[in-house]
Design a protein around this motif. Structure first.
Motif, PDB file in Angstrom:
ATOM      1  N   ALA A 279      -2.110  -8.683  -7.414  1.00  0.00           N
ATOM      2  CA  ALA A 279      -1.944  -9.609  -6.288  1.00  0.00           C
ATOM      3  C   ALA A 279      -3.166 -10.516  -6.234  1.00  0.00           C
ATOM      4  N   HIS A 280      -3.164 -11.439  -5.292  1.00  0.00           N
ATOM      5  CA  HIS A 280      -4.317 -12.328  -5.130  1.00  0.00           C
ATOM      6  C   HIS A 280      -5.343 -11.682  -4.200  1.00  0.00           C
ATOM      7  N   GLY A 281      -6.521 -12.255  -4.170  1.00  0.00           N
ATOM      8  CA  GLY A 281      -7.668 -11.671  -3.484  1.00  0.00           C
ATOM      9  C   GLY A 281      -7.455 -11.267  -2.041  1.00  0.00           C
ATOM     10  N   LEU A 282      -6.909 -12.151  -1.228  1.00  0.00           N
ATOM     11  CA  LEU A 282      -6.770 -11.826   0.190  1.00  0.00           C
ATOM     12  C   LEU A 282      -5.761 -10.710   0.396  1.00  0.00           C
ATOM     13  N   LEU A 283      -4.653 -10.745  -0.331  1.00  0.00           N
ATOM     14  CA  LEU A 283      -3.664  -9.675  -0.207  1.00  0.00           C
ATOM     15  C   LEU A 283      -4.277  -8.353  -0.677  1.00  0.00           C
ATOM     16  N   ASN A 284      -5.038  -8.390  -1.773  1.00  0.00           N
ATOM     17  CA  ASN A 284      -5.709  -7.179  -2.254  1.00  0.00           C
ATOM     18  C   ASN A 284      -6.614  -6.594  -1.177  1.00  0.00           C
ATOM     19  N   ARG A 285      -7.290  -7.454  -0.453  1.00  0.00           N
ATOM     20  CA  ARG A 285      -8.201  -7.006   0.609  1.00  0.00           C
ATOM     21  C   ARG A 285      -7.446  -6.218   1.676  1.00  0.00           C
ATOM     22  N   TYR A 286      -6.278  -6.701   2.076  1.00  0.00           N
ATOM     23  CA  TYR A 286      -5.496  -6.023   3.101  1.00  0.00           C
ATOM     24  C   TYR A 286      -4.790  -4.785   2.557  1.00  0.00           C
ATOM     25  N   ILE A 287      -4.424  -4.793   1.288  1.00  0.00           N
ATOM     26  CA  ILE A 287      -3.865  -3.586   0.675  1.00  0.00           C
ATOM     27  C   ILE A 287      -4.933  -2.502   0.667  1.00  0.00           C
ATOM     28  N   LYS A 288      -6.141  -2.870   0.260  1.00  0.00           N
ATOM     29  CA  LYS A 288      -7.270  -1.925   0.244  1.00  0.00           C
ATOM     30  C   LYS A 288      -7.494  -1.350   1.638  1.00  0.00           C
ATOM     31  N   GLU A 289      -7.469  -2.209   2.648  1.00  0.00           N
ATOM     32  CA  GLU A 289      -7.670  -1.779   4.034  1.00  0.00           C
ATOM     33  C   GLU A 289      -6.615  -0.736   4.428  1.00  0.00           C
ATOM     34  N   ASN A 290      -5.368  -0.992   4.065  1.00  0.00           N
ATOM     35  CA  ASN A 290      -4.288  -0.063   4.401  1.00  0.00           C
ATOM     36  C   ASN A 290      -4.412   1.251   3.640  1.00  0.00           C
TER      37      ASN A 290
ATOM     38  N   ALA B 143       0.833  -1.199   0.000  1.00  0.00           N
ATOM     39  CA  ALA B 143       0.000   0.000   0.000  1.00  0.00           C
ATOM     40  C   ALA B 143       0.871   1.254   0.000  1.00  0.00           C
ATOM     41  N   GLN B 144       1.947   1.238   0.779  1.00  0.00           N
ATOM     42  CA  GLN B 144       2.873   2.380   0.817  1.00  0.00           C
ATOM     43  C   GLN B 144       3.524   2.587  -0.550  1.00  0.00           C
ATOM     44  N   ILE B 145       3.948   1.491  -1.174  1.00  0.00           N
ATOM     45  CA  ILE B 145       4.580   1.571  -2.493  1.00  0.00           C
ATOM     46  C   ILE B 145       3.597   2.111  -3.524  1.00  0.00           C
ATOM     47  N   LEU B 146       2.382   1.606  -3.490  1.00  0.00           N
ATOM     48  CA  LEU B 146       1.342   2.050  -4.422  1.00  0.00           C
ATOM     49  C   LEU B 146       1.040   3.536  -4.232  1.00  0.00           C
ATOM     50  N   ALA B 147       0.895   3.966  -3.007  1.00  0.00           N
ATOM     51  CA  ALA B 147       0.614   5.372  -2.715  1.00  0.00           C
ATOM     52  C   ALA B 147       1.766   6.253  -3.179  1.00  0.00           C
ATOM     53  N   SER B 148       2.969   5.822  -2.928  1.00  0.00           N
ATOM     54  CA  SER B 148       4.144   6.587  -3.338  1.00  0.00           C
ATOM     55  C   SER B 148       4.243   6.684  -4.858  1.00  0.00           C
ATOM     56  N   ALA B 149       4.026   5.567  -5.539  1.00  0.00           N
ATOM     57  CA  ALA B 149       4.096   5.550  -7.002  1.00  0.00           C
ATOM     58  C   ALA B 149       3.016   6.435  -7.609  1.00  0.00           C
ATOM     59  N   SER B 150       1.853   6.474  -6.989  1.00  0.00           N
ATOM     60  CA  SER B 150       0.749   7.272  -7.539  1.00  0.00           C
ATOM     61  C   SER B 150       0.996   8.768  -7.376  1.00  0.00           C
ATOM     62  N   ALA B 151       1.900   9.143  -6.487  1.00  0.00           N
ATOM     63  CA  ALA B 151       2.231  10.555  -6.330  1.00  0.00           C
ATOM     64  C   ALA B 151       2.996  11.065  -7.544  1.00  0.00           C
ATOM     65  N   ASP B 152       3.737  10.166  -8.205  1.00  0.00           N
ATOM     66  CA  ASP B 152       4.547  10.540  -9.366  1.00  0.00           C
ATOM     67  C   ASP B 152       3.835  10.320 -10.694  1.00  0.00           C
ATOM     68  N   LYS B 153       2.936   9.359 -10.734  1.00  0.00           N
ATOM     69  CA  LYS B 153       2.277   8.987 -11.987  1.00  0.00           C
ATOM     70  C   LYS B 153       0.775   8.922 -11.770  1.00  0.00           C
ATOM     71  N   PRO B 154      -0.014   9.373 -12.753  1.00  0.00           N
ATOM     72  CA  PRO B 154      -1.467   9.361 -12.573  1.00  0.00           C
ATOM     73  C   PRO B 154      -2.082   7.962 -12.574  1.00  0.00           C
ATOM     74  N   LYS B 155      -1.421   7.005 -13.212  1.00  0.00           N
ATOM     75  CA  LYS B 155      -1.962   5.649 -13.263  1.00  0.00           C
ATOM     76  C   LYS B 155      -0.887   4.656 -12.833  1.00  0.00           C
ATOM     77  N   VAL B 156      -1.221   3.852 -11.852  1.00  0.00           N
ATOM     78  CA  VAL B 156      -0.337   2.794 -11.394  1.00  0.00           C
ATOM     79  C   VAL B 156      -1.159   1.519 -11.221  1.00  0.00           C
ATOM     80  N   ALA B 157      -0.491   0.383 -11.240  1.00  0.00           N
ATOM     81  CA  ALA B 157      -1.194  -0.892 -11.063  1.00  0.00           C
ATOM     82  C   ALA B 157      -0.397  -1.783 -10.124  1.00  0.00           C
ATOM     83  N   LEU B 158      -1.129  -2.589  -9.388  1.00  0.00           N
ATOM     84  CA  LEU B 158      -0.535  -3.588  -8.523  1.00  0.00           C
ATOM     85  C   LEU B 158      -1.350  -4.852  -8.710  1.00  0.00           C
TER      86      LEU B 158
END
Length: 81
Positions: free
Chosen positions: A54-65, A37-52
Motif C-alpha cells: 500500500a502507500h505510505g499513509l495507508l500503511n501508517r494506519y494499518i500499522k496503527e490498527n 489490518a484484519q485481513i493481514l492478521a487473519s492471513a498470518s494465522a494460516d501462513k508464516p509469511k504474508v505481504a500487503l
C-alpha cells in the motif's frame, strides 16, 4: 509553490473533506486500513509469511490498527522524503 506545499494542502483538504470530487473520504480510508489490518492478521494465522502493499499513509494506519491488535513493530522503514 513547492511540491511539498501542494501535497500538504491536498492532504489537509482530504482530511477535512473539502472538495473531494468523488475521492474516498478520510473516514473511509481509515476503515479500509482497519479492514486491511484484519485481513493481514487473519492471513498470518494460516501462513508464516504474508505481504500487503500500500502507500505510505495507508500503511501508517494499518500499522496503527495492527498495534491495537497487539502486534509489535520489528522494523520500521520510516518515511522516505
Amino acid at each position: 509553490m513547492p511540491i511539498r506545499f501542494w501535497t500538504t494542502a491536498a492532504r489537509i483538504k482530504w482530511v477535512l473533506g473539502i472538495d473531494r470530487q468523488g475521492a474516498e473520504s478520510f473516514a473511509d480510508a481509515r476503515r479500509r486500513a482497519q479492514e486491511a489490518a484484519q485481513i493481514l492478521a487473519s492471513a498470518s494465522a494460516d501462513k508464516p509469511k504474508v505481504a500487503l502493499v500500500a502507500h505510505g499513509l495507508l500503511n501508517r494506519y494499518i500499522k496503527e490498527n495492527l498495534e491495537k491488535m497487539g502486534w509489535h513493530v520489528v522494523r520500521d522503514g520510516g518515511m522516505a522524503i
